[in-house]
Design a protein around this motif. Structure first.
Motif, PDB file in Angstrom:
ATOM      1  N   VAL A  58       3.470 142.209  19.740  1.00  0.00           N
ATOM      2  CA  VAL A  58       2.959 142.631  18.441  1.00  0.00           C
ATOM      3  C   VAL A  58       3.864 143.702  17.867  1.00  0.00           C
ATOM      4  O   VAL A  58       4.187 144.685  18.549  1.00  0.00           O
ATOM      5  CB  VAL A  58       1.511 143.171  18.555  1.00  0.00           C
ATOM      6  CG1 VAL A  58       0.994 143.605  17.199  1.00  0.00           C
ATOM      7  CG2 VAL A  58       0.600 142.118  19.159  1.00  0.00           C
ATOM      8  N   GLY A  94       0.396 141.849  12.108  1.00  0.00           N
ATOM      9  CA  GLY A  94       0.754 142.615  13.291  1.00  0.00           C
ATOM     10  C   GLY A  94      -0.204 143.749  13.554  1.00  0.00           C
ATOM     11  O   GLY A  94      -1.415 143.652  13.303  1.00  0.00           O
ATOM     12  N   ALA A 100       3.869 139.315  14.558  1.00  0.00           N
ATOM     13  CA  ALA A 100       3.412 139.072  15.926  1.00  0.00           C
ATOM     14  C   ALA A 100       3.945 137.726  16.369  1.00  0.00           C
ATOM     15  O   ALA A 100       4.121 136.812  15.563  1.00  0.00           O
ATOM     16  CB  ALA A 100       1.888 139.104  16.017  1.00  0.00           C
TER      17      ALA A 100
END
Length: 307
Positions: free
Chosen positions: A170, A146, A175
Motif C-alpha cells: 500500500v 491507497g 495499492a
C-alpha cells in the motif's frame, strides 16, 4: 403404305447424319474461332457476346431463381435451427429463474427465522486499475486507492462478481493487488454443496489448482467455490468460481472474475472479527454457593430412631 414408310426410313438416316456432321463442324469452328488470338477475331467475339448474351437473360432467369431459392432455403434452415436453440435456452433460463426465485424465497424465510444480522461493517472502496505487472512470473495489478483511503494490506478485492485477489503493498495513493492466479496466492475455500474444505493455489494460469481436499470424490465439476474465512484473511462466502477438471484429471477453479477486463476493483473493508479478550464473560453468572451436605452419620440416624 409400306413403301412410304420405307422411303421415309431411307431419308431419315442420311438427314440425321448430315445434321450431326453439320453440328460437329459448327462446334469445331466455334472452338477454333474462340481460340484464335487475333485482334479481328477478338472484336468479332466481343460483338457476338454483345448480341447473344443479353438475349439469353430469359434462359438464365430459371437458373438464377433456383439458386436464390436454394440460398433462401438454407438461410431459413439456419434461422429455424437458431430459433430452436433459442427456445431451448429460453426454457433453461426459465427453469433457472424459477430455481433462483425459490432459493431467494427460501433464503428470506431462513434469515427471518434465524434473525440473521449481516455484518454492516463490510463496505468497499472502488478503485481504477492503472496497470498490470506485465510479467508472466508475477500476476498483479495496480489500483489508484491507497493509504489515504484507509486501504490495509490483506484486504480482499472483487470485480463486482468474483474474488480477484488481495492487497499486497500500500502506498499513499496506490495499492498493489496480488491476483488469485499468482504463484504466491493461497486462499482457504469451501466447495458447495459438499462443504469440502480446500486450498486454492495459484500457478500463473487462468485456472488455479484445488488442493488439500479431504474427500475429492464428493467434488464435481460445476460446484461453487467460496471463501471459507479460515485464518481471518478473507470474509467467508465470497464467490471465487466453479470447479473444473483439466485433461490431466486435476481439479481447478474456473474463476468468476473477468480477468480479461479488469477496469474497476472493489476493495472490501474487512476489520476482522471481534477479538474476545475476556473469555470469562461468555460464561453465565454463577449460582449462589450452597452449604455442602454430606450423608447422615450413623449416630444421627440412631438418635432419630430412638426419638
Amino acid at each position: 403404305m409400306a413403301r412410304d414408310r420405307a422411303q421415309n426410313g431411307d431419308y431419315s438416316g442420311p438427314i440425321k447424319r448430315l445434321l450431326i456432321g453439320f453440328l460437329l463442324l459448327c462446334l469445331v469452328g466455334f472452338f477454333l474461332v474462340w481460340r484464335i488470338d487475333s485482334p479481328r477475331v477478338e472484336r468479332f467475339r466481343a460483338q457476338v457476346i454483345d448480341r447473344v448474351v443479353p438475349s439469353f437473360d430469359w434462359a438464365m432467369a430459371p437458373v438464377t431463381g433456383a439458386v436464390n431459392i436454394l440460398r433462401d432455403f438454407q438461410s431459413y434452415q439456419r434461422i429455424y435451427q437458431q430459433n430452436q436453440e433459442l427456445r431451448r435456452e429460453l426454457q433453461q433460463m426459465k427453469a433457472w429463474k424459477e430455481a433462483a426465485l425459490q432459493l431467494e424465497q427460501e433464503n428470506a424465510r431462513l434469515l427471518d427465522l434465524n434473525n440473521v444480522q449481516l455484518d454492516p461493517r463490510l463496505t468497499f472502496v472502488t478503485g481504477v486499475v492503472l496497470a498490470d505487472s506485465g510479467s508472466p512470473f508475477r500476476q498483479s495489478v495496480l489500483i489508484n486507492v491507497g493509504a489515504r483511503d484507509g486501504i490495509i494490506d490483506g484486504w480482499a478485492t472483487m470485480d463486482g462478481l468474483g474474488l480477484v485477489g488481495r492487497i499486497s503493498g500500500v502506498g499513499d495513493n496506490t495499492a498493489r493487488v496480488i491476483l488469485l492466479t499468482d504463484t504466491s496466492s493461497r486462499i482457504p475455500a469451501t466447495i458447495q454443496p459438499s462443504g469440502q474444505q480446500a486450498l486454492i493455489i495459484g500457478d500463473n494460469t487462468a485456472v488455479p489448482l484445488i488442493d488439500f481436499l479431504e474427500l475429492p470424490d464428493q467434488v464435481r465439476p460445476g460446484d461453487r467455490v467460496l471463501t471459507s474465512g479460515d485464518g481471518g484473511v478473507f470474509p467467508a462466502g465470497l464467490l471465487i468460481g466453479q470447479v473444473a477438471q483439466d485433461p490431466g484429471g486435476r481439479l481447478r477453479v474456473r474463476l468468476s472474475a473477468d480477468y480479461e477486463r479488469l477496469e474497476f476493483l472493489r476493495v472490501l473493508r474487512n476489520r476482522g472479527n471481534e477479538k474476545l479478550t475476556d473469555p470469562g464473560s461468555l460464561i453465565g453468572p454463577a449460582e449462589p454457593d450452597l452449604p455442602l451436605q454430606g450423608p447422615p452419620s450413623p449416630f444421627e440416624s440412631s438418635e432419630a430412631a430412638d426419638g
